[in-house]
Design a protein around this motif. Structure first.
Motif, PDB file in Angstrom:
ATOM      1  N   PHE A 217      34.123  13.903  10.796  1.00 31.31           N
ATOM      2  CA  PHE A 217      35.499  13.929  10.898  1.00 31.31           C
ATOM      3  C   PHE A 217      36.195  13.732   9.458  1.00 31.31           C
ATOM      4  CE2 PHE A 217      34.835  12.490  15.409  1.00 31.31           C
ATOM      5  CZ  PHE A 217      34.410  14.007  15.897  1.00 31.31           C
ATOM      6  N   VAL A 218      35.480  12.817   8.691  1.00 32.38           N
ATOM      7  CA  VAL A 218      36.140  12.361   7.642  1.00 32.38           C
ATOM      8  C   VAL A 218      35.736  13.710   6.637  1.00 32.38           C
ATOM      9  CG1 VAL A 218      35.721  11.058   5.335  1.00 32.38           C
ATOM     10  CG2 VAL A 218      35.786   9.770   7.875  1.00 32.38           C
ATOM     11  N   LEU A 219      34.608  14.105   6.487  1.00 31.59           N
ATOM     12  CA  LEU A 219      34.094  15.212   5.655  1.00 31.59           C
ATOM     13  C   LEU A 219      35.245  16.336   5.828  1.00 31.59           C
ATOM     14  CD1 LEU A 219      30.394  15.071   5.602  1.00 31.59           C
ATOM     15  CD2 LEU A 219      32.031  14.382   3.770  1.00 31.59           C
ATOM     16  N   VAL A 220      35.244  16.703   7.153  1.00 35.85           N
ATOM     17  CA  VAL A 220      36.067  17.964   7.397  1.00 35.85           C
ATOM     18  C   VAL A 220      37.567  17.689   7.132  1.00 35.85           C
ATOM     19  CG1 VAL A 220      37.431  18.934   9.571  1.00 35.85           C
ATOM     20  CG2 VAL A 220      34.974  18.451   9.533  1.00 35.85           C
ATOM     21  N   CYS A 221      38.263  16.436   7.051  1.00 33.36           N
ATOM     22  CA  CYS A 221      39.289  16.272   6.539  1.00 33.36           C
ATOM     23  C   CYS A 221      39.593  16.370   4.962  1.00 33.36           C
ATOM     24  CB  CYS A 221      39.841  14.878   6.761  1.00 33.36           C
ATOM     25  SG  CYS A 221      40.385  14.400   8.603  1.00 33.36           S
TER      26      CYS A 221
ATOM     27  N   GLY B 171      39.762   1.808   8.690  1.00 38.92           N
ATOM     28  CA  GLY B 171      40.302   2.560   7.582  1.00 38.92           C
ATOM     29  C   GLY B 171      40.090   4.206   7.768  1.00 38.92           C
ATOM     30  N   LEU B 172      39.571   5.067   6.812  1.00 38.06           N
ATOM     31  CA  LEU B 172      39.172   6.491   6.826  1.00 38.06           C
ATOM     32  C   LEU B 172      38.983   6.918   8.184  1.00 38.06           C
ATOM     33  CD1 LEU B 172      38.539   7.247   3.054  1.00 38.06           C
ATOM     34  CD2 LEU B 172      40.693   7.228   4.195  1.00 38.06           C
ATOM     35  N   HIS B 173      37.628   6.204   8.513  1.00 38.76           N
ATOM     36  CA  HIS B 173      37.226   6.910   9.826  1.00 38.76           C
ATOM     37  C   HIS B 173      37.934   7.034  10.901  1.00 38.76           C
ATOM     38  CE1 HIS B 173      33.544   6.683   7.328  1.00 38.76           C
ATOM     39  NE2 HIS B 173      32.954   7.439   7.898  1.00 38.76           N
ATOM     40  N   PRO B 174      38.361   5.955  11.432  1.00 41.53           N
ATOM     41  CA  PRO B 174      39.131   6.194  12.524  1.00 41.53           C
ATOM     42  C   PRO B 174      40.558   7.175  12.443  1.00 41.53           C
ATOM     43  CG  PRO B 174      39.471   3.958  11.658  1.00 41.53           C
ATOM     44  CD  PRO B 174      38.256   4.567  11.124  1.00 41.53           C
ATOM     45  N   TRP B 175      41.193   7.059  11.332  1.00 46.64           N
ATOM     46  CA  TRP B 175      42.387   7.805  11.027  1.00 46.64           C
ATOM     47  C   TRP B 175      41.714   9.356  10.990  1.00 46.64           C
ATOM     48  CZ3 TRP B 175      46.690   6.737  12.668  1.00 46.64           C
ATOM     49  CH2 TRP B 175      47.194   5.423  12.982  1.00 46.64           C
ATOM     50  N   ALA B 176      40.675   9.474  10.483  1.00 46.21           N
ATOM     51  CA  ALA B 176      40.025  10.779  10.508  1.00 46.21           C
ATOM     52  C   ALA B 176      39.998  11.311  11.925  1.00 46.21           C
ATOM     53  CB  ALA B 176      38.625  11.124   9.581  1.00 46.21           C
ATOM     54  N   ILE B 177      39.453  10.579  12.698  1.00 44.01           N
ATOM     55  CA  ILE B 177      39.549  10.936  14.151  1.00 44.01           C
ATOM     56  C   ILE B 177      40.951  11.172  14.776  1.00 44.01           C
ATOM     57  CG2 ILE B 177      39.011  10.200  16.522  1.00 44.01           C
ATOM     58  CD1 ILE B 177      36.912   8.332  14.974  1.00 44.01           C
ATOM     59  N   TYR B 178      41.880  10.473  14.402  1.00 49.34           N
ATOM     60  CA  TYR B 178      43.267  10.808  14.874  1.00 49.34           C
ATOM     61  C   TYR B 178      43.875  11.973  14.306  1.00 49.34           C
ATOM     62  CZ  TYR B 178      43.818   6.253  16.915  1.00 49.34           C
ATOM     63  OH  TYR B 178      43.597   5.231  17.892  1.00 49.34           O
TER      64      TYR B 178
ATOM     65  N   THR C 266      33.812  12.867  21.970  1.00 49.34           N
ATOM     66  CA  THR C 266      33.168  12.908  20.643  1.00 49.34           C
ATOM     67  C   THR C 266      32.812  14.403  20.615  1.00 49.34           C
ATOM     68  OG1 THR C 266      32.700  10.986  20.703  1.00 49.34           O
ATOM     69  CG2 THR C 266      31.552  12.158  18.901  1.00 49.34           C
ATOM     70  N   ILE C 267      31.913  14.935  21.699  1.00 49.98           N
ATOM     71  CA  ILE C 267      31.458  16.460  21.723  1.00 49.98           C
ATOM     72  C   ILE C 267      32.712  17.423  21.589  1.00 49.98           C
ATOM     73  CG2 ILE C 267      30.103  18.238  22.807  1.00 49.98           C
ATOM     74  CD1 ILE C 267      28.499  15.903  24.119  1.00 49.98           C
ATOM     75  N   VAL C 268      33.872  16.986  22.347  1.00 54.51           N
ATOM     76  CA  VAL C 268      35.172  17.949  22.124  1.00 54.51           C
ATOM     77  C   VAL C 268      35.613  17.947  20.780  1.00 54.51           C
ATOM     78  CG1 VAL C 268      37.373  18.133  22.997  1.00 54.51           C
ATOM     79  CG2 VAL C 268      35.672  17.240  24.674  1.00 54.51           C
ATOM     80  N   LEU C 269      35.683  16.764  20.249  1.00 50.55           N
ATOM     81  CA  LEU C 269      36.199  16.716  18.874  1.00 50.55           C
ATOM     82  C   LEU C 269      35.536  17.452  17.957  1.00 50.55           C
ATOM     83  CD1 LEU C 269      38.043  14.479  19.981  1.00 50.55           C
ATOM     84  CD2 LEU C 269      37.786  13.130  18.042  1.00 50.55           C
ATOM     85  N   LEU C 270      34.011  17.255  17.976  1.00 46.06           N
ATOM     86  CA  LEU C 270      33.345  18.084  17.081  1.00 46.06           C
ATOM     87  C   LEU C 270      33.478  19.451  17.119  1.00 46.06           C
ATOM     88  CD1 LEU C 270      29.942  16.050  17.623  1.00 46.06           C
ATOM     89  CD2 LEU C 270      31.314  15.993  15.584  1.00 46.06           C
ATOM     90  N   LEU C 271      33.696  20.179  18.530  1.00 46.02           N
ATOM     91  CA  LEU C 271      34.157  21.676  18.545  1.00 46.02           C
ATOM     92  C   LEU C 271      35.618  21.921  18.186  1.00 46.02           C
ATOM     93  CD1 LEU C 271      32.713  22.118  22.272  1.00 46.02           C
ATOM     94  CD2 LEU C 271      31.727  22.945  20.162  1.00 46.02           C
ATOM     95  N   GLY C 272      36.288  20.601  18.201  1.00 43.56           N
ATOM     96  CA  GLY C 272      37.617  20.977  17.600  1.00 43.56           C
ATOM     97  C   GLY C 272      37.673  21.043  15.981  1.00 43.56           C
ATOM     98  N   CYS C 273      36.456  20.651  15.468  1.00 41.15           N
ATOM     99  CA  CYS C 273      36.722  20.739  14.046  1.00 41.15           C
ATOM    100  C   CYS C 273      36.294  22.297  13.678  1.00 41.15           C
ATOM    101  CB  CYS C 273      35.494  19.934  13.267  1.00 41.15           C
ATOM    102  SG  CYS C 273      35.869  18.124  13.466  1.00 41.15           S
ATOM    103  N   PHE C 274      35.374  22.956  14.422  1.00 45.01           N
ATOM    104  CA  PHE C 274      35.164  24.203  14.287  1.00 45.01           C
ATOM    105  C   PHE C 274      36.748  25.057  14.481  1.00 45.01           C
ATOM    106  CE2 PHE C 274      33.964  28.296  16.303  1.00 45.01           C
ATOM    107  CZ  PHE C 274      33.310  29.086  15.093  1.00 45.01           C
ATOM    108  N   ALA C 275      36.956  24.723  15.472  1.00 44.18           N
ATOM    109  CA  ALA C 275      38.371  25.430  16.130  1.00 44.18           C
ATOM    110  C   ALA C 275      39.401  25.396  15.191  1.00 44.18           C
ATOM    111  CB  ALA C 275      38.865  25.136  17.273  1.00 44.18           C
TER     112      ALA C 275
END
Length: 539
Positions: free
Chosen positions: A88-92, A188-195, A520-529
């Motif tokens: 999630f951080v890397l995608v951001c 820090g960055l990791h949780p806010w990247a999730i949001y 978490t799986i939903v969010l990983l697919l969301g990165c691609f979307a």
């Protein structure tokens, strides 16, 4: 709903076309004046009702089940949670540095709905909550104690006898730096990247693509028309369950800390019964806020609470070790940057108690909150570019969290190391904040303010959470009947009560992790979307 060029935009562009297709495919039912998106509301509601009834009926039998479930999930899947958060951080970061960052939320001609000051204030509000009140003092002390070579029982139910990154036992300076770095890592960055992932996806697919404001819309590029069927129902149901159990966990922490504060100040003994009574009272206050409406209810409460939070923070900075807090802010940031990669390494870790007992739980908890906070951030971010959005959502709340942890945790560590005040170190996790305040002037006043903050954060979280859940279960509508929000507000409190009775905080954490894993799986697919959706947008 795609044109011949491959764009994800509907042929004519208006949101009404897609909303009409959606409603044709999914019949809504309106018994008793309700506006229910049938499968999602009914399946989610029945599942939660059944869970509450069974948990209350079999309290003694379920307690070891919750304990085992939490332990198994965090010990077996810690690498998955850590790896996913890194993605999630890397995608951001990818969105910031590539041309995709030039896409504007709401379309090329969209203008921001709020000024920078107003927008930053709302991002700040989203970054504050029960978690910062509960862990602001307790977590830095726990990590400091464990990195000094001590053995303590952490707030998350796991031993904290870890020596992070090879810290030398007995070196207070190294222990402080590593303890604060570990704390900031979790806030820090990791949780806010999730949001940011959830918020950006909702904003792009709602404001740019004209899709309903609900989680399933994110997956239109992947599943196409199937998002209006059971594929989408399952996604939204997971979002509802994740949000509700994430909120219940926070409500449990809040009730525990409020009870500890009342015991500390007025001698009201800490017990599960007292915590249940607190949840009932505060859920009642949340219901009054729901009935008052957004402007008269949660908005005014949030504004008042924000003022109190700023006043308490200012008091700590001014009356506490001011220069140590200011210099510690920059020192802690440096330690965080230095240790970020080792702390986020998902494989080959020696500090399993830390990665499993703390980080895996935290990431699952943040993920379970992501539909709630993500939808709030999405609704206030129209008109910003993706680059502007990601930078601000990652940096502004993270910076506030770092300063809060430095002020509260740093003051507590100063009391321990420089003033020899060991009470804050010896106190239970829920009492550490009040023990720290007792070592400062005006302790009775500041402790009352702290309790009020916890309670009002409880109320506003419950109110706002019920609004988000209701939006999802109503198929993306933001003007569903108030009675539906009342239903979800009541059941948030009931779930928190059921879990406290069925296993305490461990049970609350177990359900947060359990719902956080599939989401978490939903969010990983969301990165691609997100990337696929942004590629079809003008920049």
């Amino acid at each position: 709903m795609s044109d011949t060029t491959g764009s994800l935009r509907p042929p004519e562009g208006p949101a009404e076309i897609i909303q009409t297709d959606y409603e044709v495919g999914q019949s809504n039912i309106r018994p008793f004046g309700l506006d229910i998106h049938n499968p999602v509301f009914l399946v989610s509601g029945l599942a939660i009702v059944a869970f509450v009834v069974l948990t209350l009926a079999f309290q003694n039998q379920l307690e070891p089940v919750f304990t085992s479930m939490r332990g198994w999930l965090t010990s077996t899947l810690d690498w998955f949670f850590l790896l996913s958060a890194n993605i999630f951080v890397l995608v951001c970061l990818f969105l910031i540095v590539t041309p995709l960052g030039g896409v504007r939320i709401g379309g090329r001609d969209a203008t921001p709905d709020y000024s920078y000051i107003g927008w930053f204030a709302m991002l700040f509000a989203a970054g504050m909550g029960i978690g910062l009140m509960y862990f602001g003092v307790s977590e830095p002390i726990s990590h400091f104690t464990s990195s000094m070579g001590g053995t303590t029982l952490g707030e998350n139910g796991a031993r904290t006898d870890w020596a992070p990154l090879g810290a030398a036992a007995g070196d207070p300076d190294a222990a402080v730096k590593l303890g604060m770095a570990a704390t900031i890592f979790h806030w820090g960055l990791h949780p806010w990247a999730i949001y940011a992932i959830v918020a950006l996806a909702l904003a792009i697919f709602s404001y740019n693509k004209g899709l309903p404001l609900t989680i399933r819309s994110i997956f239109y590029p992947i599943f196409g028309e199937r998002v209006w069927g059971w594929t989408g129902h399952i996604i939204d149901i997971l979002a509802v369950l994740a949000t509700l159990f994430g909120l219940a966990t926070s409500l449990g922490f809040g009730a525990t800390q409020a009870n500890a504060g009342l015991d500390f100040l007025f001698g009201i003994s800490s017990s599960v019964t007292a915590q249940v009574v607190l949840i009932i009272v505060i859920t009642g206050a949340a219901l009054m806020s729901v009935l008052a409406g957004l402007d008269k209810g949660v908005k005014r409460l949030s504004e008042a609470n924000m003022i109190l939070a700023i006043l308490l923070l200012a008091f700590i900075v001014i009356v506490g070790p001011t220069m140590a807090i200011i210099s510690g802010f920059f020192t802690n940031l440096g330690a965080y940057v230095t240790e970020l990669i080792p702390l986020s390494n998902p494989f080959g870790r020696e500090d399993e108690n830390f990665s499993q007992g703390w980080t895996a739980f935290y990431w699952a908890w943040w993920i379970s909150w992501s539909p709630f906070v993500g939808m709030f951030i999405a609704r206030v971010s129209r008109g910003r570019t993706v680059r502007e959005f990601v930078i601000c959502v990652l940096l502004i709340p993270s910076t506030v969290s770092v300063f809060w942890m430095t002020a509260f945790g740093g003051t507590a560590l100063h009391q321990i190391l420089e003033l020899g005040q060991t009470a804050v170190q010896e106190a239970d996790a829920s009492l550490k904040l009040f023990a720290m305040l007792e070592g400062m002037p005006l302790a009775e006043i500041t402790s009352v303010i702290a309790i009020i903050l916890v309670v009002v954060f409880f109320v506003t979280s419950s109110d706002s959470g019920s609004l988000v859940i209701d939006t999802i279960t109503a198929g993306g509508k933001i003007d569903a009947p108030v009675s539906q929000r009342v239903f979800w507000c009541v059941f948030e409190g009931l779930v928190a009560i059921a879990l406290l009775l069925g296993g305490g905080l461990v049970a609350l954490q177990a359900m947060a992790v359990s719902t956080g894993f599939p989401f978490t799986i939903v969010l990983l697919l969301g990165c691609f979307a997100i990337i696929k959706g942004l590629r079809s947008e003008p920049r």
